[in-house]
Design a protein around this motif. Structure first.
Motif, short mmCIF file in Angstrom:
data_model
loop_
_atom_site.label_atom_id
_atom_site.label_comp_id
_atom_site.label_asym_id
_atom_site.label_seq_id
_atom_site.Cartn_x
_atom_site.Cartn_y
_atom_site.Cartn_z
N HIS A 1 0.33 -0.11 -45.31
CA HIS A 1 -0.69 0.12 -46.33
C HIS A 1 -1.90 0.88 -45.80
O HIS A 1 -2.58 1.57 -46.58
CB HIS A 1 -1.13 -1.21 -46.94
CG HIS A 1 -0.14 -1.78 -47.90
ND1 HIS A 1 1.14 -2.12 -47.53
CD2 HIS A 1 -0.24 -2.08 -49.22
CE1 HIS A 1 1.79 -2.61 -48.58
NE2 HIS A 1 0.98 -2.58 -49.61
N THR A 2 -2.24 0.75 -44.52
CA THR A 2 -3.41 1.47 -44.02
C THR A 2 -3.17 2.97 -44.10
O THR A 2 -4.00 3.72 -44.61
CB THR A 2 -3.73 1.04 -42.58
OG1 THR A 2 -4.01 -0.37 -42.58
CG2 THR A 2 -4.96 1.78 -42.07
N PHE A 3 -2.02 3.41 -43.61
CA PHE A 3 -1.67 4.83 -43.77
C PHE A 3 -1.47 5.16 -45.25
O PHE A 3 -1.93 6.20 -45.74
CB PHE A 3 -0.38 5.14 -43.01
CG PHE A 3 -0.54 5.20 -41.51
CD1 PHE A 3 -1.38 6.12 -40.91
CD2 PHE A 3 0.18 4.34 -40.70
CE1 PHE A 3 -1.52 6.18 -39.53
CE2 PHE A 3 0.06 4.40 -39.31
CZ PHE A 3 -0.79 5.32 -38.72
N GLY A 4 -0.76 4.30 -45.98
CA GLY A 4 -0.44 4.56 -47.38
C GLY A 4 -1.67 4.69 -48.26
O GLY A 4 -1.76 5.59 -49.10
N HIS A 5 -2.64 3.78 -48.08
CA HIS A 5 -3.86 3.84 -48.88
C HIS A 5 -4.64 5.13 -48.60
O HIS A 5 -5.23 5.73 -49.52
CB HIS A 5 -4.75 2.63 -48.61
CG HIS A 5 -4.27 1.38 -49.27
ND1 HIS A 5 -4.82 0.14 -49.01
CD2 HIS A 5 -3.29 1.16 -50.19
CE1 HIS A 5 -4.20 -0.78 -49.73
NE2 HIS A 5 -3.28 -0.18 -50.46
N ALA A 6 -4.67 5.55 -47.34
CA ALA A 6 -5.35 6.79 -47.00
C ALA A 6 -4.70 7.98 -47.72
O ALA A 6 -5.40 8.88 -48.22
CB ALA A 6 -5.34 7.02 -45.49
N LEU A 7 -3.39 7.97 -47.80
CA LEU A 7 -2.68 9.05 -48.50
C LEU A 7 -2.93 9.00 -50.00
O LEU A 7 -3.06 10.05 -50.66
CB LEU A 7 -1.18 8.96 -48.20
CG LEU A 7 -0.79 9.23 -46.74
CD1 LEU A 7 0.68 8.94 -46.52
CD2 LEU A 7 -1.13 10.67 -46.35
N GLU A 8 -3.02 7.79 -50.57
CA GLU A 8 -3.33 7.68 -51.99
C GLU A 8 -4.73 8.22 -52.28
O GLU A 8 -4.96 8.91 -53.28
CB GLU A 8 -3.22 6.22 -52.45
CG GLU A 8 -1.79 5.71 -52.56
CD GLU A 8 -1.76 4.30 -53.11
OE1 GLU A 8 -1.74 4.15 -54.34
OE2 GLU A 8 -1.76 3.35 -52.30
N THR A 9 -5.69 7.87 -51.42
CA THR A 9 -7.04 8.38 -51.60
C THR A 9 -7.05 9.89 -51.46
O THR A 9 -7.71 10.60 -52.23
CB THR A 9 -7.98 7.74 -50.56
OG1 THR A 9 -7.94 6.31 -50.68
CG2 THR A 9 -9.42 8.19 -50.78
N LYS B 1 -9.90 14.18 -41.87
CA LYS B 1 -10.31 13.59 -43.14
C LYS B 1 -9.50 12.34 -43.45
O LYS B 1 -10.04 11.35 -43.96
CB LYS B 1 -10.13 14.62 -44.27
CG LYS B 1 -10.70 14.17 -45.60
CD LYS B 1 -12.20 13.95 -45.52
CE LYS B 1 -12.80 13.57 -46.87
NZ LYS B 1 -14.24 13.28 -46.78
N LEU B 2 -8.20 12.36 -43.13
CA LEU B 2 -7.39 11.16 -43.31
C LEU B 2 -7.94 10.01 -42.46
O LEU B 2 -7.94 8.85 -42.88
CB LEU B 2 -5.93 11.44 -42.93
CG LEU B 2 -5.16 12.39 -43.86
CD1 LEU B 2 -3.78 12.67 -43.30
CD2 LEU B 2 -5.06 11.82 -45.27
N MET B 3 -8.44 10.33 -41.27
CA MET B 3 -9.06 9.30 -40.43
C MET B 3 -10.30 8.72 -41.10
O MET B 3 -10.57 7.52 -41.00
CB MET B 3 -9.43 9.88 -39.07
CG MET B 3 -8.32 9.86 -38.04
SD MET B 3 -7.75 8.18 -37.63
CE MET B 3 -9.23 7.46 -36.95
N ASP B 4 -11.06 9.57 -41.78
CA ASP B 4 -12.24 9.07 -42.51
C ASP B 4 -11.82 8.05 -43.56
O ASP B 4 -12.49 7.03 -43.75
CB ASP B 4 -12.98 10.22 -43.19
CG ASP B 4 -13.69 11.13 -42.20
OD1 ASP B 4 -13.90 10.70 -41.04
OD2 ASP B 4 -14.03 12.27 -42.58
N TYR B 5 -10.72 8.33 -44.27
CA TYR B 5 -10.24 7.38 -45.29
C TYR B 5 -9.77 6.09 -44.64
O TYR B 5 -10.01 5.00 -45.16
CB TYR B 5 -9.10 8.01 -46.10
CG TYR B 5 -9.51 9.20 -46.94
CD1 TYR B 5 -10.71 9.21 -47.64
CD2 TYR B 5 -8.68 10.31 -47.05
CE1 TYR B 5 -11.08 10.30 -48.42
CE2 TYR B 5 -9.04 11.40 -47.84
CZ TYR B 5 -10.24 11.38 -48.51
OH TYR B 5 -10.61 12.46 -49.28
#
Length: 374
Positions: free
Chosen positions: A253-261, A326-330
């Protein structure tokens, strides 16, 4: 009461807030009876989206009417974008306008978005009303309807505003899953696979052999839903508010939520279960990169999820993604960050997930740059 149907019951043991998950074909037609058994002289608000309502609302209303339960429908637009402050205000005001009281019930009748939104509204309207989950997607039946997490999204990330608020009952009608699109069903299956990858390697192996029966609506479907619900119920009973091993449920979910954002919750590009599928593959690949697990395990997870038709890499997402930075920021905005330290669910192998705290941000950024070199 309608004719008796075969029901599988999974208990969620939370002391005086314990409740049952009922799983069976035709439960929508039995809903009024099941609710009336547990709550006398109540009125209900049915929060649903326009798509689900068009397919199933009449059946639910008839069932409630037969049990002498008055109901008020509250419909919202389908999709993740309804999980925001504006729609929350609309739903809450509709509940109050219907003059429902604290002892009355809000029914979440839909997928994960509706469950999260309606549960949050039930938790804050009149400082807490009755709440029943009636999940209509596979993802909601095996995951989001169980355990009491509710919330909405903000520009800062997914599910960052909400409350823990347990339902009084979960009614999972397996018949409604036949009305899902193949894509929606596959997205829900990602959460089923997650339970095997967390701590049930035998279940994951069973899924590898039996997934077609689940997709085709055979007895394997009910079994997979029941095992998934029991898995989550066991974790929630041990750690209701995610202070310990409930965090394991966030595998992927940590990776997944960043991708959703990153995709602005555009369901045309990515839906939650797809984000989780990609996230679980990334979590296994990152674990292998950190020398925690064998690359063969990551390849096995990727192969199975690809076989059922799920996306398994960032390159499978249509359109352009922002940079790895930017993905790291999310990721840094994720709820699983504590005092700026990154917490991930990593793995030592299939069914051997664990909570990894103080993961070096530099290692995550390097990994993301490797997987998404822009």
């Amino acid at each position: 009461m309608t004719d008796a149907i075969a029901i599988t019951t999974v208990p969620v043991n939370l002391g005086d807030r314990s409740y049952d998950i009922l799983i069976g074909a035709g439960l929508i037609d039995q809903a009024g009876y099941e609710i009336a058994k547990r709550a006398k002289s109540v009125r209900v608000a049915i929060v649903s989206d326009e798509t689900v309502a068009g397919l199933h609302l009449d059946r639910l209303t008839r069932s409630l009417t037969a049990a002498r339960i008055d109901s008020t429908p509250i419909l919202v637009a389908p999709g993740e974008r309804s999980k925001g402050f504006t729609t929350l205000e609309t739903v809450t005001n509709a509940i109050l306008s219907a003059r429902l009281e604290r002892g009355d019930i809000v029914i979440a009748f839909g997928g994960g978005v509706i469950g999260d939104l309606a549960g949050f509204a039930a938790g804050i309207a009149r400082r807490g009303m009755g709440f029943i989950q009636m999940p209509t997607s596979l993802l909601a039946q095996v995951d989001s309807s169980v355990g009491g997490k509710t919330g909405i999204n903000t520009a800062h990330g997914k599910n960052l505003v909400g409350v823990f608020y347990q339902p009084q009952l979960v009614l999972a009608d397996t018949d409604v899953l036949d009305t899902l699109t193949p894509r929606e069903f596959r997205a829900g299956y990602a959460e089923v696979a997650k339970y095997g990858l967390i701590d049930r390697p035998d279940f994951f192996a069973w899924l590898e052999k039996n997934w077609r029966g689940i997709f085709d609506g055979g007895p394997e479907r009910t079994e997979a839903i029941a095992v998934s619900c029991q898995s989550k119920a066991d974790v929630v009973a041990r750690d209701e508010r995610e202070t310990g091993d409930r965090a394991l449920l966030n595998l992927g979910h940590t990776f997944g939520h960043a991708l959703e954002t990153a995709t602005h919750y555009d369901s045309g590009r990515l839906v939650h279960g797809e984000g989780v599928a990609i996230g679980m593959v990334l979590a296994h690949q990152f674990s292998a990169k950190m020398n925690l697990a064998s690359p063969d395990d990551a390849a096995r997870v990727e192969a199975h999820l690809r076989q059922v038709g799920l996306p398994v890499s960032m390159g499978d997402i249509p359109g352009q993604l922002p940079s790895a930075g930017k993905l790291m920021d999310y990721i840094a905005q994720d709820k699983k960050v504590a005092r700026g330290a990154l917490t991930f669910i990593l793995t030592r192998g299939i069914g051997q997930s664990f909570v990894a705290k103080d993961v070096p941000p530099s290692a995550v950024l390097s990994f993301l740059q490797e997987k998404h070199p822009i």
